[in-house]
Design a protein around this motif. Sequence first.
Motif, PDB file in Angstrom:
ATOM      1  N   LEU A  28       0.867  -1.174   0.000  1.00 17.18           N
ATOM      2  CA  LEU A  28       0.000   0.000   0.000  1.00 17.18           C
ATOM      3  C   LEU A  28       0.905   1.226   0.000  1.00 17.18           C
ATOM      4  CD1 LEU A  28      -2.922   0.992   0.095  1.00 17.18           C
ATOM      5  CD2 LEU A  28      -2.762   0.963   2.580  1.00 17.18           C
ATOM      6  N   GLU A  29       0.986   1.900  -1.140  1.00 19.39           N
ATOM      7  CA  GLU A  29       1.916   3.023  -1.293  1.00 19.39           C
ATOM      8  C   GLU A  29       1.332   4.354  -0.846  1.00 19.39           C
ATOM      9  OE1 GLU A  29       4.726   1.527  -4.947  1.00 19.39           O
ATOM     10  OE2 GLU A  29       3.127   2.938  -5.413  1.00 19.39           O
ATOM     11  N   ALA A  30       0.019   4.491  -0.910  1.00 17.54           N
ATOM     12  CA  ALA A  30      -0.578   5.775  -0.547  1.00 17.54           C
ATOM     13  C   ALA A  30      -2.019   5.567  -0.112  1.00 17.54           C
ATOM     14  CB  ALA A  30      -0.545   6.733  -1.734  1.00 17.54           C
ATOM     15  N   MET A  31      -2.429   6.358   0.876  1.00 18.35           N
ATOM     16  CA  MET A  31      -3.833   6.436   1.254  1.00 18.35           C
ATOM     17  C   MET A  31      -4.039   7.794   1.914  1.00 18.35           C
ATOM     18  SD  MET A  31      -6.495   3.903   3.140  1.00 18.35           S
ATOM     19  CE  MET A  31      -6.144   2.617   1.974  1.00 18.35           C
ATOM     20  N   ALA A  32      -4.732   8.677   1.211  1.00 19.98           N
ATOM     21  CA  ALA A  32      -4.994  10.028   1.718  1.00 19.98           C
ATOM     22  C   ALA A  32      -6.505  10.223   1.823  1.00 19.98           C
ATOM     23  CB  ALA A  32      -4.404  11.066   0.766  1.00 19.98           C
ATOM     24  N   THR A  33      -6.908  10.934   2.852  1.00 21.37           N
ATOM     25  CA  THR A  33      -8.334  11.178   3.057  1.00 21.37           C
ATOM     26  C   THR A  33      -8.738  12.558   2.530  1.00 21.37           C
ATOM     27  OG1 THR A  33      -8.026  12.200   5.222  1.00 21.37           O
ATOM     28  CG2 THR A  33      -8.282   9.774   5.166  1.00 21.37           C
ATOM     29  N   TYR A  34     -10.032  12.735   2.376  1.00 22.24           N
ATOM     30  CA  TYR A  34     -10.531  14.047   1.970  1.00 22.24           C
ATOM     31  C   TYR A  34     -10.195  15.099   3.027  1.00 22.24           C
ATOM     32  CZ  TYR A  34     -13.048  12.105  -1.992  1.00 22.24           C
ATOM     33  OH  TYR A  34     -13.364  11.512  -3.190  1.00 22.24           O
ATOM     34  N   GLY A  35     -10.158  14.697   4.292  1.00 21.74           N
ATOM     35  CA  GLY A  35      -9.814  15.620   5.366  1.00 21.74           C
ATOM     36  C   GLY A  35      -8.379  16.101   5.316  1.00 21.74           C
ATOM     37  N   GLU A  36      -7.500  15.359   4.637  1.00 24.90           N
ATOM     38  CA  GLU A  36      -6.095  15.741   4.513  1.00 24.90           C
ATOM     39  C   GLU A  36      -5.850  16.662   3.327  1.00 24.90           C
ATOM     40  OE1 GLU A  36      -3.918  11.781   6.323  1.00 24.90           O
ATOM     41  OE2 GLU A  36      -4.693  11.698   4.268  1.00 24.90           O
ATOM     42  N   MET A  37      -6.879  16.899   2.539  1.00 21.98           N
ATOM     43  CA  MET A  37      -6.740  17.766   1.369  1.00 21.98           C
ATOM     44  C   MET A  37      -6.455  19.203   1.828  1.00 21.98           C
ATOM     45  SD  MET A  37      -9.517  18.490  -1.674  1.00 21.98           S
ATOM     46  CE  MET A  37     -10.076  16.820  -1.562  1.00 21.98           C
ATOM     47  N   PRO A  38      -5.509  19.866   1.188  1.00 23.62           N
ATOM     48  CA  PRO A  38      -5.212  21.250   1.570  1.00 23.62           C
ATOM     49  C   PRO A  38      -6.426  22.167   1.362  1.00 23.62           C
ATOM     50  CG  PRO A  38      -3.540  20.388   0.064  1.00 23.62           C
ATOM     51  CD  PRO A  38      -4.648  19.386   0.109  1.00 23.62           C
ATOM     52  N   ALA A  39      -6.601  23.089   2.267  1.00 21.53           N
ATOM     53  CA  ALA A  39      -7.713  24.041   2.164  1.00 21.53           C
ATOM     54  C   ALA A  39      -7.632  24.859   0.879  1.00 21.53           C
ATOM     55  CB  ALA A  39      -7.715  24.971   3.379  1.00 21.53           C
ATOM     56  N   SER A  40      -6.422  24.974   0.346  1.00 24.27           N
ATOM     57  CA  SER A  40      -6.227  25.757  -0.880  1.00 24.27           C
ATOM     58  C   SER A  40      -6.951  25.138  -2.078  1.00 24.27           C
ATOM     59  CB  SER A  40      -4.737  25.891  -1.198  1.00 24.27           C
ATOM     60  OG  SER A  40      -4.164  24.617  -1.426  1.00 24.27           O
ATOM     61  N   GLU A  41      -7.372  23.878  -1.972  1.00 29.98           N
ATOM     62  CA  GLU A  41      -8.107  23.227  -3.063  1.00 29.98           C
ATOM     63  C   GLU A  41      -9.532  23.767  -3.175  1.00 29.98           C
ATOM     64  OE1 GLU A  41      -6.894  21.045  -5.432  1.00 29.98           O
ATOM     65  OE2 GLU A  41      -5.014  21.651  -4.521  1.00 29.98           O
ATOM     66  N   GLY A  42     -10.010  24.429  -2.123  1.00 26.42           N
ATOM     67  CA  GLY A  42     -11.305  25.086  -2.182  1.00 26.42           C
ATOM     68  C   GLY A  42     -12.515  24.175  -2.070  1.00 26.42           C
TER      69      GLY A  42
END
Length: 145
Positions: A28-42
């Motif tokens: 498993l190389e990556a697992m990112a959540t929506y909560g980890e998305m930078p606020a700059s993504e809007g």
Amino acid sequence: MQLSTYLMFNDNCREAFEFYQRCFDAKLEAMATYGEMPASEGMEIPEEARDLVMHARLRIGDQLLMASDNSPCSPAPYEGIKGASIAIGVDSVLEAERLFNALADNGSVQMPLEETFWAHRFGMLVDRFGVAWMINYEKEEQAAA
């Protein structure tokens, strides 16, 4: 060029990819959540969706299987995975049987794993997450054709 499979799940991507990691003995190389998305993504992420998977990447041998949970901002309802199967070629009867049985756990077998005119073993199933799989161990004469 590399062709990779990208799956969409309905709030169970993490569970599915932890399951696939075990089935394929994969990394498993990556697992990112929506909560980890930078606020700059809007994107305004609802609190109940912050732990949903925005992107997961599993390395199976030299191939990638990627996925996410359906976006909490998607205007379309999740309709499941339809009209496609992931075909897996293996190198032995034992590996075909091991993988088929692992993926079939709590899923539904569409075609039992058995010998066919082109394969030492071929079978089709839909796993517990709604993903369709074809497991194939080709006969040498078919692979060379």
